[in-house]
Design a protein around this motif. Structure first.
Motif, short mmCIF file in Angstrom:
data_model
loop_
_atom_site.label_atom_id
_atom_site.label_comp_id
_atom_site.label_asym_id
_atom_site.label_seq_id
_atom_site.Cartn_x
_atom_site.Cartn_y
_atom_site.Cartn_z
N HIS A 1 5.32 -6.44 -1.95
CA HIS A 1 4.71 -6.74 -3.25
C HIS A 1 3.31 -6.14 -3.38
CE1 HIS A 1 7.84 -9.26 -4.95
NE2 HIS A 1 7.97 -9.86 -3.78
N VAL A 2 2.54 -6.14 -2.31
CA VAL A 2 1.19 -5.58 -2.36
C VAL A 2 1.25 -4.08 -2.62
CG1 VAL A 2 -0.89 -5.08 -1.02
CG2 VAL A 2 0.11 -7.37 -0.95
N VAL A 3 2.04 -3.36 -1.84
CA VAL A 3 2.10 -1.90 -1.97
C VAL A 3 2.75 -1.50 -3.29
CG1 VAL A 3 2.99 0.24 -0.95
CG2 VAL A 3 2.16 -1.62 0.53
N TYR A 4 3.82 -2.19 -3.67
CA TYR A 4 4.47 -1.89 -4.95
C TYR A 4 3.53 -2.15 -6.11
CZ TYR A 4 7.84 -2.15 -8.79
OH TYR A 4 8.51 -1.96 -9.98
N GLY A 5 2.80 -3.26 -6.07
CA GLY A 5 1.85 -3.57 -7.13
C GLY A 5 0.75 -2.53 -7.24
N LEU A 6 0.24 -2.05 -6.11
CA LEU A 6 -0.80 -1.02 -6.12
C LEU A 6 -0.27 0.30 -6.68
CD1 LEU A 6 -2.56 -1.68 -2.70
CD2 LEU A 6 -3.48 -2.14 -4.99
N SER A 7 0.97 0.63 -6.36
CA SER A 7 1.54 1.87 -6.88
C SER A 7 1.74 1.81 -8.39
CB SER A 7 2.87 2.18 -6.18
OG SER A 7 3.86 1.21 -6.49
N LEU A 8 2.01 0.62 -8.92
CA LEU A 8 2.07 0.45 -10.37
C LEU A 8 0.68 0.52 -10.99
CD1 LEU A 8 4.63 -2.51 -10.65
CD2 LEU A 8 5.04 -0.16 -11.37
N PHE A 9 -0.27 -0.15 -10.37
CA PHE A 9 -1.63 -0.20 -10.91
C PHE A 9 -2.27 1.17 -10.98
CE2 PHE A 9 -6.24 -0.58 -10.36
CZ PHE A 9 -6.55 -1.36 -11.47
N ALA A 10 -1.93 2.06 -10.07
CA ALA A 10 -2.55 3.39 -10.02
C ALA A 10 -2.41 4.14 -11.34
CB ALA A 10 -1.92 4.21 -8.89
N MET A 11 -1.39 3.82 -12.11
CA MET A 11 -1.17 4.55 -13.36
C MET A 11 -2.21 4.21 -14.43
SD MET A 11 1.05 6.59 -12.60
CE MET A 11 0.93 7.33 -14.23
N PHE A 12 -2.84 3.07 -14.34
CA PHE A 12 -3.77 2.69 -15.40
C PHE A 12 -5.09 3.46 -15.31
CE2 PHE A 12 -0.62 -0.64 -15.21
CZ PHE A 12 -0.28 -0.73 -16.55
N PRO A 13 -5.72 3.60 -14.13
CA PRO A 13 -6.86 4.53 -14.06
C PRO A 13 -6.45 5.96 -14.34
CG PRO A 13 -6.33 3.65 -11.89
CD PRO A 13 -5.57 2.84 -12.88
N ALA A 14 -5.21 6.33 -14.01
CA ALA A 14 -4.73 7.68 -14.32
C ALA A 14 -4.69 7.90 -15.83
CB ALA A 14 -3.35 7.90 -13.71
N ILE A 15 -4.29 6.89 -16.58
CA ILE A 15 -4.28 7.00 -18.04
C ILE A 15 -5.70 7.18 -18.56
CG2 ILE A 15 -3.87 5.69 -20.17
CD1 ILE A 15 -1.44 4.43 -18.77
N VAL A 16 -6.65 6.42 -18.01
CA VAL A 16 -8.04 6.52 -18.45
C VAL A 16 -8.59 7.92 -18.20
CG1 VAL A 16 -10.39 5.68 -18.05
CG2 VAL A 16 -8.48 4.05 -18.14
N VAL A 17 -8.32 8.47 -17.02
CA VAL A 17 -8.78 9.83 -16.72
C VAL A 17 -8.15 10.83 -17.68
CG1 VAL A 17 -8.74 11.68 -14.99
CG2 VAL A 17 -9.23 9.33 -14.29
N SER A 18 -6.87 10.66 -17.98
CA SER A 18 -6.19 11.57 -18.89
C SER A 18 -6.79 11.53 -20.28
CB SER A 18 -4.70 11.23 -18.95
OG SER A 18 -4.10 11.37 -17.67
#
Length: 318
Positions: free
Chosen positions: A189-206
């Motif tokens: 759950h920790v690793v899966y949650g972090l892999s999902l969360f990574a997309m939100f800062p990626a959206i901000v950078v984009s």
């Protein structure tokens, strides 16, 4: 390593590293073949509900959702004007076909390999000591992130559409490690949650550092996600929405995709700064709603018929 390279190029060099050519084609081919070759391994037919272990239905669903996002990334790489910049009849039809086709394929996979009553996300096992509020928060976050992955598949620039595949593929690897006894549910759950969360800062950078097509694509994806979440999440649905969409994820996603270009209209009326403010307020509101589950947890459905009435992966086709 491939994901690390793509995210490093985005976060450190603020660049979408996917460009038409042999390197991009080979990069996509690796992930296409990864899912094809995964079917050579035998899995127990019956799902184990005590730990998050991979089973046949989940493997098929992961392939479907990964191909959905890979197809969106491929189209964005080789046909950026048609796929990302313009809002044309043909590109909209293809977006609808990809998302609704993935929903239908996932439904067919469930008919063949799964259980209509025990849903993937809602019946996902958690460590026995997990507080109800943490489980409620996690399920809410997972569901919203999966909505976002669907929207990014058809509106996000290539690195965003592709980046969403990280969590999809990580889930299968993590479940395999759980099955082999190498990790426990908590690590999953920790690793899966972090892999999902990574997309939100990626959206901000984009939004802030990539070109105009990447920015408007990310804004359209956020808009589509907002509409889909409102139309499908049970605790957010209004009576009028329930009457409009009923229990149809197909109707909800069709409306979300068709309404996503409302961001284009807002940019014609308001300044770019105000449009960005609206987008960030929406993101913060959604994040706040999710965090509130830690304070006021919803009733977490168990693996019963009641789980079929909940939206999370039914909304994305799972």
């Amino acid at each position: 390593l491939h994901f690390a390279y793509r995210f490093a190029m985005l976060f450190l060099w603020t660049k979408d590293s996917f460009q038409p050519g042999v390197w991009a084609a080979a990069s996509y081919a690796i992930h296409i073949l990864l899912h094809i070759t995964s079917f050579q391994f035998l899995l127990p037919k019956k799902r184990l509900l005590t730990k998050p272990m991979i089973w046949p239905e989940f493997r098929v669903h992961n392939a479907i959702f990964a191909y959905r996002n890979l197809l969106g990334a491929i189209l964005g790489t080789w046909f950026p004007d048609w796929w990302l910049r313009d809002v044309s009849f043909t590109s909209t039809c293809v977006k609808l076909a990809i998302v609704l086709g993935a929903c239908k394929a996932a439904d067919m996979a469930t008919e063949r390999f799964g259980d209509k009553e025990v849903r993937t996300t809602n019946a996902m096992p958690y460590p026995p000591s997990t507080p109800l509020r943490v489980e409620s928060f996690a399920k809410h976050f997972y569901a919203k992130s999966q909505f976002a992955a669907t929207s990014l598949a058809v509106f996000g620039c290539p690195v965003l559409a592709f980046g969403s595949v990280l969590a999809i593929e990580a889930a299968s690897i993590l479940m395999t490690l759980v099955r082999k006894g190498l990790i426990e549910a908590h690590t999953y759950h920790v690793v899966y949650g972090l892999s999902l969360f990574a997309m939100f800062p990626a959206i901000v950078v984009s939004i802030h550092f990539l070109d105009a097509s990447a920015q408007i694509g990310a804004l359209r994806a956020l808009t589509a996600t907002a509409f889909a979440v409102t139309l499908r999440m049970p605790d957010l649905q209004l009576p009028l929405v329930k009457r409009l969409c009923g229990s149809s994820k197909y109707m909800a996603w069709a409306l979300a995709i068709l309404l996503a270009p409302v961001m284009d209209a807002l940019q014609l009326v308001f300044s770019d700064q105000l449009v960005l403010l609206i987008a960030y307020l929406g993101m913060l509101s959604s994040a706040g709603d999710t965090v509130m589950k830690l304070l006021h947890p919803a009733v977490v459905p168990k693996a019963t018929k009641d789980t079929d009435a909940t939206a999370p992966e039914k909304a994305i086709g799972g």
